[in-house]
Every structure is written in structure tokens, then in C-alpha cells.
Design a protein around this motif. Structure first.
Motif, mmCIF file in Angstrom:
data_model
loop_
_atom_site.group_PDB
_atom_site.id
_atom_site.type_symbol
_atom_site.label_atom_id
_atom_site.label_comp_id
_atom_site.label_asym_id
_atom_site.label_seq_id
_atom_site.Cartn_x
_atom_site.Cartn_y
_atom_site.Cartn_z
ATOM 1 N N MET A 85 0.839 -1.170 0.000
ATOM 2 C CA MET A 85 0.000 0.000 0.000
ATOM 3 C C MET A 85 0.893 1.245 0.000
ATOM 4 N N THR A 86 0.584 2.199 -0.841
ATOM 5 C CA THR A 86 1.361 3.423 -0.952
ATOM 6 C C THR A 86 0.616 4.587 -0.310
ATOM 7 N N LYS A 87 1.343 5.391 0.475
ATOM 8 C CA LYS A 87 0.787 6.574 1.126
ATOM 9 C C LYS A 87 1.747 7.740 0.943
ATOM 10 N N LEU A 88 1.221 8.930 1.101
ATOM 11 C CA LEU A 88 2.085 10.101 1.145
ATOM 12 C C LEU A 88 2.693 10.199 2.538
ATOM 13 N N LEU A 89 3.894 10.682 2.628
ATOM 14 C CA LEU A 89 4.588 10.782 3.912
ATOM 15 C C LEU A 89 3.825 11.672 4.886
ATOM 16 N N CYS A 90 3.135 12.686 4.398
ATOM 17 C CA CYS A 90 2.383 13.582 5.287
ATOM 18 C C CYS A 90 1.191 12.886 5.942
ATOM 19 N N ASP A 91 0.738 11.752 5.396
ATOM 20 C CA ASP A 91 -0.404 11.009 5.926
ATOM 21 C C ASP A 91 -0.011 9.918 6.921
ATOM 22 N N PHE A 92 1.290 9.743 7.157
ATOM 23 C CA PHE A 92 1.768 8.733 8.103
ATOM 24 C C PHE A 92 1.368 9.101 9.523
ATOM 25 N N THR A 93 1.242 8.076 10.370
ATOM 26 C CA THR A 93 1.025 8.298 11.796
ATOM 27 C C THR A 93 2.352 8.056 12.514
ATOM 28 N N VAL A 94 2.474 8.532 13.721
ATOM 29 C CA VAL A 94 3.714 8.377 14.489
ATOM 30 C C VAL A 94 4.024 6.894 14.677
ATOM 31 N N GLY A 95 5.262 6.508 14.375
ATOM 32 C CA GLY A 95 5.694 5.119 14.509
ATOM 33 C C GLY A 95 5.596 4.317 13.219
ATOM 34 N N GLU A 96 4.893 4.821 12.244
ATOM 35 C CA GLU A 96 4.731 4.109 10.973
ATOM 36 C C GLU A 96 6.024 4.201 10.162
ATOM 37 N N SER A 97 6.330 3.153 9.398
ATOM 38 C CA SER A 97 7.563 3.146 8.609
ATOM 39 C C SER A 97 7.291 2.611 7.213
ATOM 40 N N GLY A 98 8.241 2.843 6.329
ATOM 41 C CA GLY A 98 8.103 2.371 4.962
ATOM 42 C C GLY A 98 9.341 2.668 4.144
ATOM 43 N N LYS A 99 9.227 2.396 2.849
ATOM 44 C CA LYS A 99 10.325 2.611 1.909
ATOM 45 C C LYS A 99 9.851 3.617 0.864
ATOM 46 N N ILE A 100 10.662 4.637 0.624
ATOM 47 C CA ILE A 100 10.304 5.678 -0.344
ATOM 48 C C ILE A 100 10.238 5.073 -1.735
ATOM 49 N N VAL A 101 9.124 5.356 -2.432
ATOM 50 C CA VAL A 101 8.906 4.838 -3.776
ATOM 51 C C VAL A 101 9.173 5.908 -4.816
ATOM 52 N N LYS A 102 8.687 7.125 -4.552
ATOM 53 C CA LYS A 102 8.754 8.178 -5.552
ATOM 54 C C LYS A 102 8.777 9.538 -4.867
ATOM 55 N N VAL A 103 9.537 10.460 -5.440
ATOM 56 C CA VAL A 103 9.557 11.838 -4.958
ATOM 57 C C VAL A 103 8.948 12.710 -6.047
#
Length: 76
Positions: free
Chosen positions: A1-19
């Protein structure tokens, strides 16, 4: 699942897909280490959501909500 970094909650992690973004903003993000395939963790979020603090490439980085909206992240 892809999300924008601004929509993350505290503690959530992931790998950057696109800038996304253009010109100065995109260049600034790349200069700060926000590049595809980098791991990112949301550390803190201000009460109104701006700014946010993330850990990327082993260091703490503070971003504005508008800058974070340009970063697409694959949630782990």
C-alpha cells in the motif's frame, strides 16, 4: 500500500517509492537524503501536523507538511 509521507502516523515506517514535486522542492528533498529506496520512519508530528520529524538514512529530519506531501512511501 502506498501513502504520502504527510499522511503517516507516528511510529509508521516504509520505503520511499517516488519523490514528486518540481524544481527547488524536489532538489531540496534529494539533497536531504529523501530518495527512492530509502527507509523512512515517522518519529514526531506537531499538534497541527506541521512540521513532522522523520528518521531517514540514520538521521533525524524535520519536514514541512507540503514537502512531505511530495513523497510517496510504500508502507511496511
Amino acid at each position: 500500500m502506498t501513502k504520502l509521507l504527510c499522511d503517516f502516523t507516528v511510529g509508521e515506517s516504509g520505503k520511499i517509492v517516488k519523490v514528486n514535486g518540481e524544481g527547488r522542492i524536489r532538489r531540496r528533498l534529494f539533497d536531504m537524503g529523501i530518495t527512492p529506496q530509502a527507509d523512512v520512519v515517522m518519529r514526531k508530528k506537531a499538534p497541527l501536523g506541521d512540521p513532522i520529524e522523520v528518521t531517514v538514512r540514520g538521521y533525524e529530519l524535520t519536514l514541512r507538511k507540503g514537502e512531505a506531501a511530495c513523497v510517496e512511501v510504500e508502507v511496511k
